[in-house]
Design an enzyme around this catalytic site. Structure first.
Site, PDB file in Angstrom:
ATOM      1  N   GLU A   1     -35.703  -8.245  53.851  1.00  0.00           N
ATOM      2  CA  GLU A   1     -35.253  -9.392  53.057  1.00  0.00           C
ATOM      3  C   GLU A   1     -35.406 -10.702  53.818  1.00  0.00           C
ATOM      4  O   GLU A   1     -35.315 -10.741  55.059  1.00  0.00           O
ATOM      5  CB  GLU A   1     -33.768  -9.196  52.689  1.00  0.00           C
ATOM      6  CG  GLU A   1     -33.257 -10.230  51.695  1.00  0.00           C
ATOM      7  CD  GLU A   1     -31.741 -10.182  51.494  1.00  0.00           C
ATOM      8  OE1 GLU A   1     -31.051  -9.447  52.226  1.00  0.00           O
ATOM      9  OE2 GLU A   1     -31.260 -10.911  50.616  1.00  0.00           O
TER      10      GLU A   1
ATOM     11  N   SER B   1     -34.439 -14.030  55.525  1.00  0.00           N
ATOM     12  CA  SER B   1     -33.273 -14.236  56.392  1.00  0.00           C
ATOM     13  C   SER B   1     -32.787 -15.676  56.323  1.00  0.00           C
ATOM     14  O   SER B   1     -33.537 -16.605  56.635  1.00  0.00           O
ATOM     15  CB  SER B   1     -33.639 -13.906  57.840  1.00  0.00           C
ATOM     16  OG  SER B   1     -32.595 -14.357  58.686  1.00  0.00           O
TER      17      SER B   1
ATOM     18  N   ARG C   1     -24.740 -21.087  55.759  1.00  0.00           N
ATOM     19  CA  ARG C   1     -25.022 -20.348  54.521  1.00  0.00           C
ATOM     20  C   ARG C   1     -23.766 -19.841  53.827  1.00  0.00           C
ATOM     21  O   ARG C   1     -23.816 -19.437  52.665  1.00  0.00           O
ATOM     22  CB  ARG C   1     -25.962 -19.176  54.808  1.00  0.00           C
ATOM     23  CG  ARG C   1     -25.337 -18.084  55.679  1.00  0.00           C
ATOM     24  CD  ARG C   1     -26.288 -16.922  55.824  1.00  0.00           C
ATOM     25  NE  ARG C   1     -25.888 -16.025  56.897  1.00  0.00           N
ATOM     26  CZ  ARG C   1     -26.547 -14.908  57.192  1.00  0.00           C
ATOM     27  NH1 ARG C   1     -27.624 -14.586  56.508  1.00  0.00           N
ATOM     28  NH2 ARG C   1     -26.145 -14.145  58.169  1.00  0.00           N
TER      29      ARG C   1
ATOM     30  N   ARG D   1     -39.841   9.201  42.651  1.00  0.00           N
ATOM     31  CA  ARG D   1     -38.586   9.890  42.342  1.00  0.00           C
ATOM     32  C   ARG D   1     -37.409   8.919  42.423  1.00  0.00           C
ATOM     33  O   ARG D   1     -36.560   8.854  41.529  1.00  0.00           O
ATOM     34  CB  ARG D   1     -38.379  11.053  43.323  1.00  0.00           C
ATOM     35  CG  ARG D   1     -37.180  11.884  42.961  1.00  0.00           C
ATOM     36  CD  ARG D   1     -36.927  12.947  43.999  1.00  0.00           C
ATOM     37  NE  ARG D   1     -35.922  13.897  43.542  1.00  0.00           N
ATOM     38  CZ  ARG D   1     -35.425  14.858  44.303  1.00  0.00           C
ATOM     39  NH1 ARG D   1     -35.858  15.021  45.535  1.00  0.00           N
ATOM     40  NH2 ARG D   1     -34.506  15.664  43.819  1.00  0.00           N
TER      41      ARG D   1
ATOM     42  N   ARG E   1     -30.457   1.566  36.249  1.00  0.00           N
ATOM     43  CA  ARG E   1     -30.413   0.106  36.140  1.00  0.00           C
ATOM     44  C   ARG E   1     -31.132  -0.456  34.928  1.00  0.00           C
ATOM     45  O   ARG E   1     -30.963  -1.644  34.623  1.00  0.00           O
ATOM     46  CB  ARG E   1     -30.993  -0.526  37.410  1.00  0.00           C
ATOM     47  CG  ARG E   1     -30.253  -0.161  38.689  1.00  0.00           C
ATOM     48  CD  ARG E   1     -28.799  -0.608  38.687  1.00  0.00           C
ATOM     49  NE  ARG E   1     -28.180  -0.365  39.996  1.00  0.00           N
ATOM     50  CZ  ARG E   1     -26.942  -0.717  40.296  1.00  0.00           C
ATOM     51  NH1 ARG E   1     -26.167  -1.307  39.418  1.00  0.00           N
ATOM     52  NH2 ARG E   1     -26.456  -0.448  41.502  1.00  0.00           N
TER      53      ARG E   1
END
Ligand SMILES: Cc1cc2nc3c(=O)[nH]c(=O)nc-3n(C[C@H](O)[C@H](O)[C@H](O)COP(=O)(O)OP(=O)(O)OC[C@H]3O[C@@H](n4cnc5c(N)ncnc54)[C@H](O)[C@@H]3O)c2cc1C
Length: 209
Positions: free
Chosen positions: A71, A73, A143, A161, A170
């Site tokens: 992700e 940063s 942040r 899978r 979801r």
């Protein structure tokens, strides 16, 4: 990095057999594996997604442990000033009990007020963030003022899978609308790359094997 043939070969290695092309019997095999929940042959492939999503969606997403994430940063890079503002028709009320909520539309006035309030908070939060960064405060601390509506981005690499498990949970009616849209988008890639697997998944009431 995914196709239906990888499922067939994953299963047929049990008999020391390998195919170069799918035929009708292989389609039947995939349907059988799905129906009887032989899940492991669906793991020999991978999908890599590059996602931009609000932090609150990412938090739900990251609960799916079987897969790999990297992700953006906010320690190393400056946060962007992009925030999620729902479209008017997506501003909703919540009625009922946990597990059985229904989400009803609100009046245009409430929808607009919600959007305006969100924008005001986002603007104030980002202004404070920038001010703190300019004062020399570390980005990892500045942040803290940013709300969960701020956008993040990440890579997600996952096998079919686990992707079906994600879609099953979801893209369902019970999932939050925002992540549901992402799950529906992910499902289109499953359908495109592994059409026989996807059709068998749908025929199994979207239960992951
Ligand atoms: C509508 C909805 C509401 C939710 N609400 C909440 C909530 O209120 N609070 C909350 O904390 N979470 C909530 N979640 C998240 C949910 O509990 C799961 O963490 C998330 O959906 C990931 O599912 P998963 O474990 O099947 O997926 P993955 O983590 O990808 O795991 C895939 C599969 O691997 C197996 N597996 C993985 N890890 C283990 C393990 N440690 N032990 C045994 N088997 C394992 C399981 O078979 C699992 O289904 C919600 C999810 C949904 C869809």
């Amino acid at each position: 990095m995914a196709d239906d043939l990888s499922v067939v070969n994953g299963a047929r290695v049990s008999f020391a057999r390998r195919k170069e092309e799918m035929d009708e019997s292989d389609e039947g095999l995939i349907r059988f594996l799905m129906r009887d929940r032989h899940g492991t042959p669906f793991e020999h492939n991978s999908f890599r997604f590059h996602i931009r999503a609000p932090i609150f969606v990412a938090r739900e997403w990251f609960r799916h442990r079987v897969g790999s994430f990297n992700e953006f940063s906010m320690r190393y890079a400056k946060a962007t000033d992009e925030f999620y503002v729902p479209a008017r028709e997506d501003v909703r009320s919540q009625v009922g009990k946990p597990g059985a909520y229904s989400f009803d539309p609100v009046s245009d006035e409430i929808a607009e007020t919600t959007r305006e309030e969100l924008k005001a908070v986002y603007d104030a939060a980002y202004e404070t963030y920038e001010r703190l960064v300019e004062l020399g405060v570390a980005r990892e601390l500045a942040r803290c003022v940013l709300p969960v509506g701020a956008y993040t981005e990440f890579y997600w690499t996952v096998n079919a899978r686990s992707l079906m498990n994600f879609v099953s949970l979801r893209a369902s009616e019970t999932a939050q609308r925002e992540i549901r849209r992402y799950a529906e988008a992910c499902e289109t890639f499953l359908a495109e790359k592994m059409p026989i697997t996807h059709a068998a998944f749908v025929a199994s009431d979207r239960t992951a094997p």
